[in-house]
Scaffold this motif. Structure first.
Motif, mmCIF file in Angstrom:
data_model
loop_
_atom_site.group_PDB
_atom_site.id
_atom_site.type_symbol
_atom_site.label_atom_id
_atom_site.label_comp_id
_atom_site.label_asym_id
_atom_site.label_seq_id
_atom_site.Cartn_x
_atom_site.Cartn_y
_atom_site.Cartn_z
ATOM 1 N N LEU A 92 0.843 -1.186 0.000
ATOM 2 C CA LEU A 92 0.000 0.000 0.000
ATOM 3 C C LEU A 92 0.882 1.241 0.000
ATOM 4 C CD1 LEU A 92 -2.682 -1.100 2.645
ATOM 5 C CD2 LEU A 92 -2.608 -1.568 0.182
ATOM 6 N N ASN A 93 0.497 2.241 -0.754
ATOM 7 C CA ASN A 93 1.279 3.467 -0.920
ATOM 8 C C ASN A 93 2.729 3.154 -1.306
ATOM 9 O OD1 ASN A 93 -0.867 5.271 -0.183
ATOM 10 N ND2 ASN A 93 -0.540 4.694 1.959
ATOM 11 N N PRO A 94 2.922 2.400 -2.381
ATOM 12 C CA PRO A 94 4.287 2.010 -2.748
ATOM 13 C C PRO A 94 5.051 3.164 -3.395
ATOM 14 C CG PRO A 94 2.766 1.296 -4.455
ATOM 15 C CD PRO A 94 1.923 1.898 -3.347
ATOM 16 N N THR A 95 6.366 3.099 -3.295
ATOM 17 C CA THR A 95 7.213 3.930 -4.142
ATOM 18 C C THR A 95 7.433 3.181 -5.449
ATOM 19 O OG1 THR A 95 9.211 2.954 -3.177
ATOM 20 C CG2 THR A 95 8.372 4.981 -2.168
ATOM 21 N N TRP A 96 7.944 3.893 -6.447
ATOM 22 C CA TRP A 96 8.214 3.254 -7.739
ATOM 23 C C TRP A 96 9.675 3.435 -8.109
ATOM 24 C CZ3 TRP A 96 7.639 5.678 -13.129
ATOM 25 C CH2 TRP A 96 7.905 4.716 -14.123
ATOM 26 N N THR A 97 10.379 2.327 -8.167
ATOM 27 C CA THR A 97 11.756 2.362 -8.651
ATOM 28 C C THR A 97 11.722 2.217 -10.163
ATOM 29 O OG1 THR A 97 12.609 1.402 -6.597
ATOM 30 C CG2 THR A 97 14.019 1.274 -8.544
ATOM 31 N N VAL A 98 12.099 3.257 -10.869
ATOM 32 C CA VAL A 98 11.992 3.295 -12.327
ATOM 33 C C VAL A 98 12.989 2.310 -12.938
ATOM 34 C CG1 VAL A 98 12.150 4.765 -14.375
ATOM 35 C CG2 VAL A 98 11.310 5.710 -12.203
ATOM 36 N N PRO A 99 12.535 1.395 -13.809
ATOM 37 C CA PRO A 99 13.472 0.479 -14.468
ATOM 38 C C PRO A 99 14.574 1.248 -15.190
ATOM 39 C CG PRO A 99 11.210 -0.210 -14.868
ATOM 40 C CD PRO A 99 11.137 1.134 -14.202
ATOM 41 N N SER A 100 15.765 0.680 -15.214
ATOM 42 C CA SER A 100 16.913 1.383 -15.811
ATOM 43 C C SER A 100 16.683 1.686 -17.287
ATOM 44 C CB SER A 100 18.185 0.559 -15.628
ATOM 45 O OG SER A 100 18.060 -0.711 -16.257
ATOM 46 N N PRO A 143 -8.388 -11.723 7.658
ATOM 47 C CA PRO A 143 -9.701 -11.089 7.482
ATOM 48 C C PRO A 143 -9.794 -9.653 7.971
ATOM 49 C CG PRO A 143 -9.778 -12.763 9.210
ATOM 50 C CD PRO A 143 -8.455 -12.921 8.532
ATOM 51 N N LYS A 144 -8.819 -9.189 8.732
ATOM 52 C CA LYS A 144 -8.899 -7.795 9.190
ATOM 53 C C LYS A 144 -8.743 -6.815 8.032
ATOM 54 C CE LYS A 144 -4.130 -6.462 10.218
ATOM 55 N NZ LYS A 144 -3.222 -5.895 11.230
ATOM 56 N N TRP A 145 -8.156 -7.300 6.901
ATOM 57 C CA TRP A 145 -7.939 -6.410 5.770
ATOM 58 C C TRP A 145 -9.186 -6.372 4.881
ATOM 59 C CZ3 TRP A 145 -4.664 -2.729 5.878
ATOM 60 C CH2 TRP A 145 -3.477 -2.854 6.598
ATOM 61 N N THR A 146 -10.206 -5.714 5.393
ATOM 62 C CA THR A 146 -11.407 -5.459 4.611
ATOM 63 C C THR A 146 -11.124 -4.317 3.629
ATOM 64 O OG1 THR A 146 -12.208 -3.834 6.195
ATOM 65 C CG2 THR A 146 -12.854 -6.138 6.554
ATOM 66 N N ARG A 147 -12.060 -4.080 2.735
ATOM 67 C CA ARG A 147 -11.876 -2.960 1.808
ATOM 68 C C ARG A 147 -11.774 -1.647 2.586
ATOM 69 N NH1 ARG A 147 -12.859 -1.417 -3.601
ATOM 70 N NH2 ARG A 147 -12.261 0.780 -3.699
ATOM 71 N N ALA A 148 -12.589 -1.494 3.627
ATOM 72 C CA ALA A 148 -12.536 -0.268 4.425
ATOM 73 C C ALA A 148 -11.174 -0.107 5.092
ATOM 74 C CB ALA A 148 -13.647 -0.273 5.476
ATOM 75 N N ALA A 149 -10.606 -1.222 5.575
ATOM 76 C CA ALA A 149 -9.304 -1.158 6.228
ATOM 77 C C ALA A 149 -8.215 -0.780 5.234
ATOM 78 C CB ALA A 149 -8.988 -2.501 6.890
ATOM 79 N N ILE A 150 -8.300 -1.303 4.034
ATOM 80 C CA ILE A 150 -7.314 -0.963 3.006
ATOM 81 C C ILE A 150 -7.432 0.509 2.637
ATOM 82 C CG2 ILE A 150 -6.751 -1.322 0.570
ATOM 83 C CD1 ILE A 150 -7.256 -4.294 1.008
ATOM 84 N N ASP A 151 -8.658 0.991 2.453
ATOM 85 C CA ASP A 151 -8.859 2.406 2.139
ATOM 86 C C ASP A 151 -8.297 3.297 3.245
ATOM 87 O OD1 ASP A 151 -10.093 1.733 -0.216
ATOM 88 O OD2 ASP A 151 -12.138 1.998 0.550
ATOM 89 N N ALA A 152 -8.518 2.894 4.498
ATOM 90 C CA ALA A 152 -8.040 3.702 5.629
ATOM 91 C C ALA A 152 -6.516 3.718 5.673
ATOM 92 C CB ALA A 152 -8.608 3.149 6.935
ATOM 93 N N ALA A 153 -5.891 2.581 5.416
ATOM 94 C CA ALA A 153 -4.431 2.514 5.427
ATOM 95 C C ALA A 153 -3.843 3.375 4.317
ATOM 96 C CB ALA A 153 -3.971 1.067 5.289
ATOM 97 N N ILE A 154 -4.470 3.347 3.150
ATOM 98 C CA ILE A 154 -3.989 4.162 2.040
ATOM 99 C C ILE A 154 -4.128 5.649 2.369
ATOM 100 C CG2 ILE A 154 -4.479 4.832 -0.349
ATOM 101 C CD1 ILE A 154 -5.158 1.857 -0.875
ATOM 102 N N GLN A 173 1.090 6.451 4.403
ATOM 103 C CA GLN A 173 2.281 5.712 4.809
ATOM 104 C C GLN A 173 2.371 4.389 4.059
ATOM 105 O OE1 GLN A 173 4.563 7.109 7.019
ATOM 106 N NE2 GLN A 173 3.192 8.861 6.667
ATOM 107 N N ARG A 174 3.572 4.025 3.667
ATOM 108 C CA ARG A 174 3.755 2.753 2.989
ATOM 109 C C ARG A 174 3.537 1.604 3.981
ATOM 110 N NH1 ARG A 174 8.133 0.520 -1.339
ATOM 111 N NH2 ARG A 174 7.758 -1.693 -0.978
ATOM 112 N N GLU A 175 2.844 0.567 3.497
ATOM 113 C CA GLU A 175 2.635 -0.636 4.310
ATOM 114 C C GLU A 175 2.712 -1.855 3.405
ATOM 115 O OE1 GLU A 175 -0.133 -2.425 7.896
ATOM 116 O OE2 GLU A 175 -0.555 -0.446 7.036
ATOM 117 N N ASP A 176 3.586 -2.784 3.755
ATOM 118 C CA ASP A 176 3.751 -4.019 2.989
ATOM 119 C C ASP A 176 3.101 -5.155 3.763
ATOM 120 O OD1 ASP A 176 5.242 -2.552 1.197
ATOM 121 O OD2 ASP A 176 7.162 -3.049 2.129
#
Length: 435
Positions: free
Chosen positions: A233-241, A355-366, A370-373
């Motif tokens: 969630l909220n990933p950074t992007w490492t641009v391919p070379s 199961p704690k990762w409901t759609r609402a939980a994902i939206d809230a984390a985003i 903050q990045r979350e793996d």
């Protein structure tokens, strides 16, 4: 080589069906192409959720399961028999059709739709009416076209693709499937590149279907099998070379402020910042730096990345250009797969084991920024496949354009083997029929 034998087998079997070469009417060998495709009104694609729901509503039958190869083999035999009997008639390019308007080519269109079993065989005569319009819609659904029920230029072009080409699509698709080593699970994900759709399959049924954007024709997405290991969630992007060397360098030559404007950091091998002015942006050398885009609304990966380690370093992700999902032509990435409504897919991936990762939980984390793996306790198999022709369990035969021009390349590569067996007379016919 075995694909080439399909036509020969059908030629030998054709007399058994009591039909002579040149007949174009539907017969017992005509593939039941789309009887199970419901004629439903189009669903407005106003939100990611409704777009995914519209696609899911068409069918719960997976594109790819353990029976796909056998079904493609059966479809190829049926279409080969169609070819022996003369195939289907061509509809003139100048033909026009409208409900309630009688035209000179109405019955020809009916015959064409009957041969592919999109229209019942007893409906061979009459003008272009609602019944024929629904048959056109079924044909369009099977070919990945907008289900308008009108004979658009693209629909007419698909109607006039020769049956021999459709057979070659089936042959090439079968060749690919038989050479895949995919471990099906109770839950798995499939991306069919020519169709530009992803399917989440659970207990042998499609429970989620999403539009995807895959590689451009000059940068095709690879076929692969892998396992989904985590959701970021909220990933950074490492641009391919490769992109840093060409596209980023080109932007910097024109606009020295490009990196800052795009929220991109320039880093050395130890993740230390580099002054962009100290870099040679001529593009003639391989970059000795890393370009990383910060997470946020500007990030090319959007808010979600689905990680699936593989030799091609591709993955599935969100995008900050969601308007692209409304296009019928969705071949616009550098090789990764952008997924419409990807948060819904992330929820499906995570909820079985966590199961704690409901759609609402994902939206809230985003929303925190903050990045979350989030690791998947149980990895989910994923396959990116290249099928331009297949048949689902409900006997619907589907076709898509060979967007990367790979079908003929594959068949030409196996032609030498086929020629060898043909010249030697050592056809493995008995083994093929026994399968």
């Amino acid at each position: 080589m075995r694909r080439m034998i399909v036509i020969a087998i059908a030629a030998m079997l054709a007399p058994a069906f009591g039909q002579s070469a040149g007949q174009t009417g539907a017969g017992t060998a005509t593939p039941p192409a789309a009887r199970a495709v419901p004629a439903k009104p189009a669903v407005a694609a106003s939100t990611p959720e409704s777009r995914s729901a519209a696609a899911l509503a068409l069918s719960h039958e997976p594109t790819f399961d353990e029976g796909t190869a056998q079904r493609i083999r059966e479809a190829a035999l049926s279409y080969s028999d169609l070819a022996v009997r003369g195939g289907w008639p061509l509809v003139p390019a100048e033909a026009k059709f409208a409900v309630g308007v009688t035209g000179p080519h109405d019955e020809l269109l009916r015959q064409r739709l009957i041969v592919s079993d999109d229209l019942a065989a007893d409906k061979a005569f009459g003008p272009f009416d609602e019944l024929v319009a629904e048959a056109v819609k079924r044909f369009q659904v099977r070919h990945g076209l907008a289900a308008t029920a009108t004979v658009t230029p693209r629909t007419l072009a698909a109607l006039n693709v020769p049956v021999q080409k459709r057979i070659r699509q089936l042959e090439a698709s079968l060749e690919r499937i038989e050479n895949m080593n995919f471990q099906f699970g109770q839950r798995y994900v499939v991306v069919n590149l020519p169709a530009a759709f992803a399917e989440a399959v659970e207990n042998d049924k499609v429970v989620r279907r999403y539009r995807v954007i895959v590689g451009k024709t000059e940068k095709p997405s690879p076929t692969l099998t892998a396992e989904i290991t985590s959701v970021n969630l909220n990933p950074t992007w490492t641009v391919p070379s490769s992109i840093a060397k060409t596209e980023i360098s080109a932007h910097m030559r024109k606009d020295p402020g490009y990196l800052a404007r795009m929220h991109m950091d320039l880093l050395d091998a130890h993740d230390n910042p580099i002054d962009p002015h100290s870099v040679d942006w001529s593009g003639t050398r391989t970059p000795n730096f890393t370009v990383r885009q910060q997470n946020g609304a500007w990030n090319a990966l959007g808010a979600v990345k689905i990680d699936m380690p593989n030799p091609y370093s591709v993955y599935m992700h969100d995008t900050n250009q969601r308007n692209l999902f409304s296009d019928d032509y969705r071949f616009d990435s550098h090789g990764c797969s952008r997924v419409d409504n990807v948060r819904d897919l992330a929820t499906w991936l995570l909820q079985e084991e966590n199961p704690k990762w409901t759609r609402a939980a994902i939206d809230a984390a985003i929303a925190t920024g903050q990045r979350e793996d989030i690791a998947l306790p149980k990895k989910v198999p994923v396959a990116w496949i290249y099928l331009t022709a297949w048949m689902t369990r409900d006997q619907t035969i589907q076709f898509r354009n060979d967007i990367y021009d790979q079908d003929e390349q594959l068949l030409e590569a196996t032609a030498e083997e086929a020629a060898f067996f043909s010249q030697s007379g050592n056809h493995p016919l008995t083994a093929h029929l026994a399968q």
